[in-house]
Design a protein around this motif. Structure first.
Motif, mmCIF file in Angstrom:
data_model
loop_
_atom_site.group_PDB
_atom_site.id
_atom_site.type_symbol
_atom_site.label_atom_id
_atom_site.label_comp_id
_atom_site.label_asym_id
_atom_site.label_seq_id
_atom_site.Cartn_x
_atom_site.Cartn_y
_atom_site.Cartn_z
ATOM 1 N N ARG A 1 1.952 -2.928 -8.409
ATOM 2 C CA ARG A 1 1.482 -1.752 -7.663
ATOM 3 C C ARG A 1 -0.001 -1.957 -7.373
ATOM 4 N NH1 ARG A 1 6.093 1.769 -6.715
ATOM 5 N NH2 ARG A 1 7.656 0.959 -8.160
ATOM 6 N N ARG A 2 -0.270 -2.836 -6.438
ATOM 7 C CA ARG A 2 -1.668 -3.229 -6.191
ATOM 8 C C ARG A 2 -2.524 -2.080 -5.649
ATOM 9 N NH1 ARG A 2 -1.751 -7.624 -1.397
ATOM 10 N NH2 ARG A 2 -0.008 -8.555 -2.520
ATOM 11 N N TYR A 3 -1.886 -1.048 -5.110
ATOM 12 C CA TYR A 3 -2.636 0.075 -4.557
ATOM 13 C C TYR A 3 -2.858 1.184 -5.585
ATOM 14 C CZ TYR A 3 -1.114 -2.222 -0.258
ATOM 15 O OH TYR A 3 -0.864 -3.140 0.724
ATOM 16 N N ARG A 4 -2.326 1.008 -6.788
ATOM 17 C CA ARG A 4 -2.437 2.054 -7.814
ATOM 18 C C ARG A 4 -3.905 2.362 -8.106
ATOM 19 N NH1 ARG A 4 0.990 0.297 -12.447
ATOM 20 N NH2 ARG A 4 2.635 1.593 -11.527
ATOM 21 N N LEU B 1 17.995 3.920 -2.144
ATOM 22 C CA LEU B 1 16.537 3.827 -2.031
ATOM 23 C C LEU B 1 16.109 4.183 -0.615
ATOM 24 C CD1 LEU B 1 13.924 2.963 -3.586
ATOM 25 C CD2 LEU B 1 14.205 0.702 -2.521
ATOM 26 N N LEU B 2 15.077 5.032 -0.511
ATOM 27 C CA LEU B 2 14.460 5.405 0.768
ATOM 28 C C LEU B 2 13.141 4.654 0.899
ATOM 29 C CD1 LEU B 2 15.009 9.237 0.339
ATOM 30 C CD2 LEU B 2 16.189 7.837 2.042
ATOM 31 N N VAL B 3 12.937 3.981 2.035
ATOM 32 C CA VAL B 3 11.731 3.179 2.230
ATOM 33 C C VAL B 3 11.006 3.648 3.484
ATOM 34 C CG1 VAL B 3 10.836 0.878 2.735
ATOM 35 C CG2 VAL B 3 12.653 1.160 1.042
ATOM 36 N N CYS C 1 3.633 -1.186 2.422
ATOM 37 C CA CYS C 1 2.361 -1.272 3.135
ATOM 38 C C CYS C 1 1.919 -2.727 3.183
ATOM 39 C CB CYS C 1 1.309 -0.415 2.423
ATOM 40 S SG CYS C 1 -0.269 -0.301 3.281
ATOM 41 N N ASP C 2 1.310 -3.111 4.297
ATOM 42 C CA ASP C 2 0.773 -4.466 4.439
ATOM 43 C C ASP C 2 -0.751 -4.488 4.405
ATOM 44 O OD1 ASP C 2 3.318 -5.487 4.654
ATOM 45 O OD2 ASP C 2 3.334 -5.493 6.842
ATOM 46 N N ALA C 3 -1.370 -3.353 4.115
ATOM 47 C CA ALA C 3 -2.830 -3.281 4.117
ATOM 48 C C ALA C 3 -3.402 -4.127 2.985
ATOM 49 C CB ALA C 3 -3.284 -1.838 3.959
ATOM 50 N N PRO C 4 -4.553 -4.753 3.215
ATOM 51 C CA PRO C 4 -5.173 -5.550 2.151
ATOM 52 C C PRO C 4 -5.632 -4.674 0.993
ATOM 53 C CG PRO C 4 -6.666 -5.335 4.024
ATOM 54 C CD PRO C 4 -5.353 -4.774 4.463
ATOM 55 N N MET D 1 3.441 3.206 -3.682
ATOM 56 C CA MET D 1 3.141 2.176 -2.698
ATOM 57 C C MET D 1 3.269 0.773 -3.278
ATOM 58 S SD MET D 1 -0.084 3.689 -0.563
ATOM 59 C CE MET D 1 0.084 2.398 0.670
ATOM 60 N N VAL D 2 3.893 -0.106 -2.492
ATOM 61 C CA VAL D 2 3.946 -1.519 -2.833
ATOM 62 C C VAL D 2 3.645 -2.326 -1.588
ATOM 63 C CG1 VAL D 2 5.670 -1.153 -4.652
ATOM 64 C CG2 VAL D 2 6.430 -1.786 -2.359
ATOM 65 N N HIS D 3 3.096 -3.508 -1.776
ATOM 66 C CA HIS D 3 2.940 -4.423 -0.655
ATOM 67 C C HIS D 3 4.300 -5.030 -0.358
ATOM 68 C CE1 HIS D 3 1.534 -7.787 1.806
ATOM 69 N NE2 HIS D 3 0.386 -7.122 1.933
ATOM 70 N N THR D 4 4.638 -5.157 0.918
ATOM 71 C CA THR D 4 5.979 -5.618 1.298
ATOM 72 C C THR D 4 6.285 -6.992 0.718
ATOM 73 O OG1 THR D 4 5.721 -4.374 3.357
ATOM 74 C CG2 THR D 4 7.536 -5.950 3.252
ATOM 75 N N GLU D 5 5.303 -7.894 0.745
ATOM 76 C CA GLU D 5 5.542 -9.230 0.190
ATOM 77 C C GLU D 5 5.718 -9.178 -1.324
ATOM 78 O OE1 GLU D 5 6.228 -12.050 1.754
ATOM 79 O OE2 GLU D 5 6.244 -10.753 3.515
ATOM 80 N N ASP D 6 5.014 -8.269 -1.989
ATOM 81 C CA ASP D 6 5.210 -8.105 -3.435
ATOM 82 C C ASP D 6 6.629 -7.653 -3.733
ATOM 83 O OD1 ASP D 6 2.589 -8.799 -3.843
ATOM 84 O OD2 ASP D 6 1.871 -6.752 -4.130
#
Length: 468
Positions: A16-19, A302-304, A370-373, A443-448
Motif C-alpha cells: 500500500r505505497r499510498y498509505r 471485488l469492485l475496482v 492508481c498509477d500515480a508516482p 489504494m494500490v498501484h496497478t503494477e503492485d
C-alpha cells in the motif's frame, strides 16, 4: 459469501505505497511544523476529542489560528505562493473582478443564444434575393456571431439598422433592434470591456498559471489527453483483475467460474436512493453462483475503481460509499440485470446485500487502482480542505490586512475555528484526515496488484504451499 484465498491473500500482501504515515503526535507548540501539516494535526486532534465527548482546549484553538495564519502567509508569497488563492483574494477585493467572474459563468450560454439568433436571420443561405451590400453585411454579421469575441457584432448590427434598404423592412429592423438590445449581447460586451481592466487581467493571469482556461483549445487538448490516460489506466486495472480471474479458474476448476466485467452500471430497479451515488464501476470480479448454469447468476467478489491521483480518489470516496450503500439495498431473492461492456450480467441480490461501507468490509471488497508516482512527502491536509480554509471570509480579511501592510491579528481567524467545529458545511474538513487515511488504505498501484497476484499464485503452486 466466502472470499477465495488467492483474492484474500493478495489484498493482504499487496503493498500500500499510498498509505499515510502515522500523524505526528500533537504538541503544545506546532509553530515549527509546516503549516498544512500542523493544521491537519490540530484538526484531527479536535475531531478525536469531540468524538470522545471531551472539551477542546485553548491551546488547540491557538495552534489552529497560528497555523492558519502561517498557511495564508505562505500562500501569499510573491514567487512560491498559490496563484489560485491569490486569484481568490483578488476577486474578493475587486468588484470588477467579481463582475467579470459572474459574467463569465454565463458567457458560453450567451454566445450560444446570440449565434442561434443570428443564424435564424443572417445565415448566408437565407438572403439570396437581398442586395449585394445587404448580403455582405449579413455575412459579416454571421461571421462576427461565430467569433469568440462580439465587439464587432453590435457595430455591424447598428450599420445595418442605418441602411436605407433595412429602414423599410420592418421585420428585419425589429429583429436587429432586439439583437443589439438583447441582454446576452449586452453582457458579452460588458465582459469584453472588463477584460481590459488591470485587475481583471491580473486575475486571468493568475488563473492561467493554474492551467489552461476552460473552453480553450489547450484545455480541450489537456482534457482529451487526460481521458486517454484514464482509459488506459482503467484497461490496465481490468487486465490485472483478469489475471486474478484466470488464476482462480485454474485453481478452482470450471464449476463456478470467475469473470471480469468492465463499466458495470447499476440498474434503476435497486431500491434505495441513487442521489450522488456511484452508478458505474470500472471493473468488477464476479463468481458464478451455484446452480445457475442455464441463466447464469453472479456474485460480487471485488469492485475496482481506477483513479489518476490520490486527490481524485479522495473526492470520489463519498460517491463510492453511497454507491455501495445503494447496492446493499438489493432485495435478498431478486436477480438484478447490470449493463456492462461485455453485455448484461445478472447479479444476485443476496450477494449485493453482503456489501458494506464499514472499514473492514471495504478492505475486502473495494480497491482503488492508481498509477500515480509515490509522493515522498505525503500531504496530510487535502487540497480541497486547504482551499476551503484559505477561502473562508476571515482568512481573506486577514490576507487583505497583510497585503495592505496592516498589523494582522490572528484573532481575526478565530471564527474559522468556530465554523469548523459547528457548521455542517465544514464537516468534510473536520473529517478530512480520517477520509484521506481511509482512501489511501484502499489504494494500490496497478503494477503492485499484478505482482502480488503472481507472487501469491506462485507460492500456492510450490510443494507444501497453502491449500484451499
Amino acid at each position: 459469501m466466502s472470499v477465495p484465498f488467492l483474492l484474500q491473500e493478495t489484498l493482504r500482501v499487496v503493498p500500500r505505497r499510498y498509505r499515510l504515515p502515522a500523524l505526528p503526535a500533537a504538541s503544545d507548540d506546532l509553530s515549527k511544523t509546516q503549516p498544512a501539516t500542523a493544521l491537519a494535526i490540530v484538526i484531527e486532534q479536535a475531531r478525536r476529542a469531540m468524538a470522545r465527548g471531551e472539551g477542546l482546549t485553548a491551546s488547540m484553538k491557538h495552534a489552529f489560528v497560528d497555523s492558519l495564519a502561517r498557511l495564508i502567509e505562505e500562500a501569499m508569497r510573491d514567487v512560491s505562493g498559490d496563484p489560485v488563492f491569490k486569484a481568490t483574494l483578488l476577486r474578493h477585493r475587486a468588484a470588477e473582478v467579481r463582475e467579470y467572474v459572474a459574467l463569465s459563468e454565463h458567457a458560453k450560454e450567451d454566445r450560444r443564444s446570440i449565434r442561434a439568433s443570428v443564424n435564424a436571420i443572417a445565415h448566408p443561405g437565407k438572403h439570396r434575393t437581398s442586395s449585394e451590400r445587404q448580403r455582405e453585411a449579413f455575412a459579416r454579421l454571421h461571421a462576427a456571431a461565430s467569433s469568440p469575441y462580439c465587439h464587432g457584432l453590435a457595430d455591424i448590427a447598428h450599420d445595418l439598422l442605418s441602411a436605407p434598404d433595412i429602414a423599410n423592412d420592418s421585420p428585419l429592423r425589429q429583429w436587429l433592434t432586439r439583437l443589439v438590445e438583447s441582454p446576452s449581447l449586452l453582457r458579452l460586451q460588458r465582459l469584453e470591456s472588463l477584460r481590459e481592466d488591470e485587475r481583471v487581467r491580473q486575475y486571468v493571469a493568475l488563473w492561467d498559471k493554474n492551467g489552461p482556461r476552460s473552453g480553450s483549445a489547450q484545455a480541450a487538448a489537456q482534457g482529451n489527453a487526460s481521458q486517454k490516460r484514464g482509459t488506459a489506466a482503467e484497461a490496465r486495472a481490468a487486465r490485472a483483475l483478469r489475471v486474478m480471474a484466470d488464476r482462480l479458474n485454474q485453481e478452482e476448476g470450471a464449476d463456478r467460474p470467475y469473470r471480469v466485467v468492465t463499466s458495470m452500471r447499476a440498474p434503476a430497479t435497486i431500491p434505495g436512493s441513487a442521489e450522488r451515488a456511484k452508478s458505474e464501476w470500472d471493473a468488477v470480479l464476479l463468481r458464478q453462483a451455484i446452480g445457475s448454469d442455464e441463466t447464469p447468476l453472479w456474485d460480487v467478489c471485488l469492485l475496482v475503481e481506477s483513479k489518476a491521483s490520490v486527490d481524485a480518489a479522495t473526492t470520489d470516496l463519498s460517491r463510492l460509499l453511497r454507491g455501495i450503500a445503494l447496492l446493499a439495498h438489493a432485495e435478498e431473492n431478486v436477480a438484478y440485470a447490470f449493463d456492462t461492456s461485455q453485455g448484461a450480467v445478472h447479479l444476485r441480490g443476496s450477494s449485493l446485500r453482503e456489501l458494506s461501507t464499514d472499514e473492514g468490509s471495504l478492505q475486502k471488497s473495494v480497491v482503488y487502482c492508481c498509477d500515480a508516482p509515490f509522493e515522498a512527502a505525503q500531504r496530510v491536509l487535502g487540497a480541497g480542505s486547504r482551499m476551503q480554509l484559505l477561502s473562508a471570509q476571515p482568512s481573506l480579511e486577514f490576507a487583505i490586512m497583510l497585503e495592505d501592510g496592516q498589523a494582522a491579528d490572528t484573532q481575526t481567524l478565530e471564527p474559522v475555528w468556530d465554523q469548523l467545529l459547528h457548521l455542517p458545511r465544514w464537516r468534510s474538513v473536520l473529517d478530512q484526515y480520517q477520509t484521506l487515511r481511509r482512501v489511501r488504505e484502499l489504494m494500490v498501484h496497478t503494477e503492485d496488484l499484478r505482482t502480488a497476484i503472481d507472487e501469491v499464485s506462485a507460492r500456492r503452486t510450490l510443494p507444501g504451499g497453502p491449500t484451499r
